[in-house]
Design a protein around this motif. Structure first.
Motif, PDB file in Angstrom:
ATOM      1  N   ALA A  43      -2.236  -0.479  13.690  1.00  0.00           N
ATOM      2  CA  ALA A  43      -2.871   0.592  14.456  1.00  0.00           C
ATOM      3  C   ALA A  43      -3.694   1.494  13.551  1.00  0.00           C
ATOM      4  O   ALA A  43      -4.813   1.894  13.888  1.00  0.00           O
ATOM      5  N   VAL A  44      -3.159   1.808  12.378  1.00  0.00           N
ATOM      6  CA  VAL A  44      -3.892   2.642  11.424  1.00  0.00           C
ATOM      7  C   VAL A  44      -5.083   1.878  10.859  1.00  0.00           C
ATOM      8  O   VAL A  44      -6.204   2.400  10.790  1.00  0.00           O
ATOM      9  N   ALA A  45      -4.850   0.639  10.457  1.00  0.00           N
ATOM     10  CA  ALA A  45      -5.911  -0.148   9.826  1.00  0.00           C
ATOM     11  C   ALA A  45      -7.108  -0.339  10.753  1.00  0.00           C
ATOM     12  O   ALA A  45      -8.261  -0.333  10.298  1.00  0.00           O
ATOM     13  N   GLN A  46      -6.841  -0.500  12.055  1.00  0.00           N
ATOM     14  CA  GLN A  46      -7.923  -0.784  12.994  1.00  0.00           C
ATOM     15  C   GLN A  46      -8.564   0.465  13.591  1.00  0.00           C
ATOM     16  O   GLN A  46      -9.594   0.358  14.269  1.00  0.00           O
ATOM     17  N   SER A  48      -8.551   3.765  11.722  1.00  0.00           N
ATOM     18  CA  SER A  48      -8.694   4.850  10.758  1.00  0.00           C
ATOM     19  C   SER A  48      -9.713   4.477   9.691  1.00  0.00           C
ATOM     20  O   SER A  48      -9.866   3.316   9.327  1.00  0.00           O
ATOM     21  N   ARG A  49     -10.370   5.509   9.151  1.00  0.00           N
ATOM     22  CA  ARG A  49     -11.303   5.331   8.036  1.00  0.00           C
ATOM     23  C   ARG A  49     -10.632   5.740   6.728  1.00  0.00           C
ATOM     24  O   ARG A  49     -11.298   6.210   5.802  1.00  0.00           O
ATOM     25  N   TYR A  50      -9.328   5.526   6.630  1.00  0.00           N
ATOM     26  CA  TYR A  50      -8.630   6.047   5.463  1.00  0.00           C
ATOM     27  C   TYR A  50      -9.125   5.432   4.158  1.00  0.00           C
ATOM     28  O   TYR A  50      -9.095   6.075   3.105  1.00  0.00           O
ATOM     29  N   ARG A  51      -9.602   4.173   4.200  1.00  0.00           N
ATOM     30  CA  ARG A  51     -10.105   3.567   2.970  1.00  0.00           C
ATOM     31  C   ARG A  51     -11.421   4.206   2.539  1.00  0.00           C
ATOM     32  O   ARG A  51     -11.689   4.365   1.346  1.00  0.00           O
ATOM     33  N   ALA A  52     -12.262   4.571   3.515  1.00  0.00           N
ATOM     34  CA  ALA A  52     -13.547   5.190   3.196  1.00  0.00           C
ATOM     35  C   ALA A  52     -13.401   6.675   2.896  1.00  0.00           C
ATOM     36  O   ALA A  52     -14.170   7.233   2.112  1.00  0.00           O
ATOM     37  N   ASP A  53     -12.407   7.311   3.509  1.00  0.00           N
ATOM     38  CA  ASP A  53     -12.234   8.758   3.342  1.00  0.00           C
ATOM     39  C   ASP A  53     -10.754   9.105   3.221  1.00  0.00           C
ATOM     40  O   ASP A  53     -10.196   9.824   4.042  1.00  0.00           O
ATOM     41  N   PRO A  54     -10.072   8.597   2.174  1.00  0.00           N
ATOM     42  CA  PRO A  54      -8.630   8.819   2.055  1.00  0.00           C
ATOM     43  C   PRO A  54      -8.262  10.277   1.881  1.00  0.00           C
ATOM     44  O   PRO A  54      -7.273  10.762   2.444  1.00  0.00           O
ATOM     45  N   THR A 184      -2.420  -1.699   2.618  1.00  0.00           N
ATOM     46  CA  THR A 184      -2.167  -0.261   2.665  1.00  0.00           C
ATOM     47  C   THR A 184      -1.369   0.198   1.458  1.00  0.00           C
ATOM     48  O   THR A 184      -1.681   1.218   0.831  1.00  0.00           O
ATOM     49  N   ALA A 185      -0.320  -0.544   1.114  1.00  0.00           N
ATOM     50  CA  ALA A 185       0.511  -0.173  -0.032  1.00  0.00           C
ATOM     51  C   ALA A 185      -0.294  -0.207  -1.329  1.00  0.00           C
ATOM     52  O   ALA A 185      -0.150   0.683  -2.182  1.00  0.00           O
TER      53      ALA A 185
END
Length: 287
Positions: A43-46, A48-54, A184-185
Motif C-alpha cells: 500500500a505504501v509502495a504503490q 507514496s513518493r517516499y523514495r523521491a521525497d523521504p 523498503t528496508a
C-alpha cells in the motif's frame, strides 16, 4: 481553546513518553516492523513518493504524530480527518494475488497503529525510560484515542501489553518479507540524500562520510531492536547477544541526545506545538 490540553494531557503516560527524543529511534523501528506486512508495505509502495521525497514524508508523518500527541482536540481531529480523506481515495493491488484493495482496510490500519505504538514504547523502555507495568498498559490504552481518530473501532485494538503480544502471535502467520518489504528496508537503511541539501560535494560527503555511518549505526540499532520473530523474517539478523547490544546502543544514544539537547536553547529543544500544549496545561492548572 486555551484550556484544551488535547487528547492526553499533562498527567498522561503519553505526554511523559513523547517528550523523549529517543522515540525517533522507535519511529524507525516501527517502519522496519511495518514493512513485514506484505499488504501494508505494498500500500505504501504503490501510493507514496517516499523514495523521491523521504525527508518530506518523514516531516509530514512527524507533524501528524506531534499534532495528535500535543495539539488541541480540534487540531488532532482536523489532522486525522485530512489523513482519512486522503487514504479513502487510495487503492493498491496485491502483487501475489492481483486483488485490488483499499489502503484504509481496518486490518492494515490496526497493524500500522500497533507496530507504531509498540515500537515507541519498547524503544523508550529499552533505552532506559522507567515505566511500571501499569503505566505500560496505560500507554496502550491511551493510544486507543489515536487509533479511533484513524477510523478504527477501539474495541478491536489491543489495549494492554498482553493484548499486543497476543495480537502479534495472531498476525505472525500473515507476515513475510516481500519484494516491497526488502526494497523498503534497504531504503530505510541507506536513504537517499535530498538534492536541496547543498552542492554535489556536500551530498557526496554525507553519502560516504561520518554522517552516513552514524545514521547506519542508528538504523542497525533499530533493526536489532525488532522482536526476535521479526529479525528471523529478515533472515535471522543478529547474534544471540543482539538484544543486549541493542539495549546498550539505545541507552547510549538516549544519553547522547539528552547531553546534546542540554547545551542548546529551549526553543530548539521543544517543538512549538509541544510548547503550546505545555502553556495551555499551565493555564488550565492556574484556572
Amino acid at each position: 481553546m486555551s484550556g484544551d490540553v488535547g487528547l492526553f494531557g499533562p498527567g498522561s503516560v503519553t505526554w511523559r513518553l513523547h517528550q523523549e527524543p529517543i522515540l525517533l529511534l522507535g519511529g524507525l523501528r516501527s517502519l522496519y516492523l511495518q514493512a513485514l506486512h506484505p499488504r501494508a508495505v505494498t500500500a505504501v509502495a504503490q501510493n507514496s513518493r517516499y523514495r523521491a521525497d523521504p525527508w518530506g514524508r518523514l516531516t509530514r508523518t512527524s507533524a501528524y504524530v506531534g499534532t495528535v500527541i500535543w495539539g488541541t482536540t480540534a487540531e488532532a481531529e482536523a489532522a486525522a480527518l485530512r489523513v482519512r480523506r486522503m487514504h479513502a481515495r487510495m487503492r493498491a493491488v496485491d502483487p501475489r494475488t492481483g486483488e485490488p484493495f483499499r489502503i484504509d482496510e481496518p486490518g492494515l490500519l490496526r497493524w500500522v497503529h500497533v507496530a507504531e505504538v509498540e515500537s515507541f514504547l519498547t524503544t523508550a523502555v529499552r533505552a532506559g525510560v522507567r515505566l511500571t507495568p501499569a503505566e505500560i498498559d496505560g500507554y496502550y490504552t491511551e493510544q486507543l484515542k489515536a487509533a479511533e481518530l484513524m477510523g478504527l473501532d477501539p474495541a478491536t485494538v489491543p489495549a494492554t501489553a498482553d493484548e499486543v503480544s497476543a495480537y502479534y502471535d495472531e498476525t505472525l502467520p500473515s507476515l513475510a518479507l516481500s519484494r516491497d518489504g526488502v526494497e523498503t528496508a534497504l531504503f530505510l537503511t541507506v536513504p537517499s540524500v535530498p538534492e536541496n541539501w547543498g552542492g554535489r560535494a556536500f551530498r557526496l560527503g554525507l553519502t560516504l562520510g561520518p554522517t552516513r555511518w552514524a545514521y547506519f549505526g542508528v538504523a542497525a540499532t533499530a533493526m536489532a531492536m525488532l522482536p526476535p520473530w521479526a529479525r528471523r523474517l529478515y533472515g535471522g539478523l543478529g547474534l544471540p547477544t543482539t538484544d543486549l547490544t541493542a539495549d546498550l546502543s539505545a541507552r547510549g544514544l538516549r544519553f547522547l541526545l539528552s547531553t546534546v539537547l542540554a547545551t542548546i536553547p529551549r526553543s530548539l529543544q521543544v517543538t512549538p506545538i509541544r510548547e503550546a500544549a505545555l502553556a495551555r496545561a499551565a493555564a488550565a492548572a492556574v484556572l
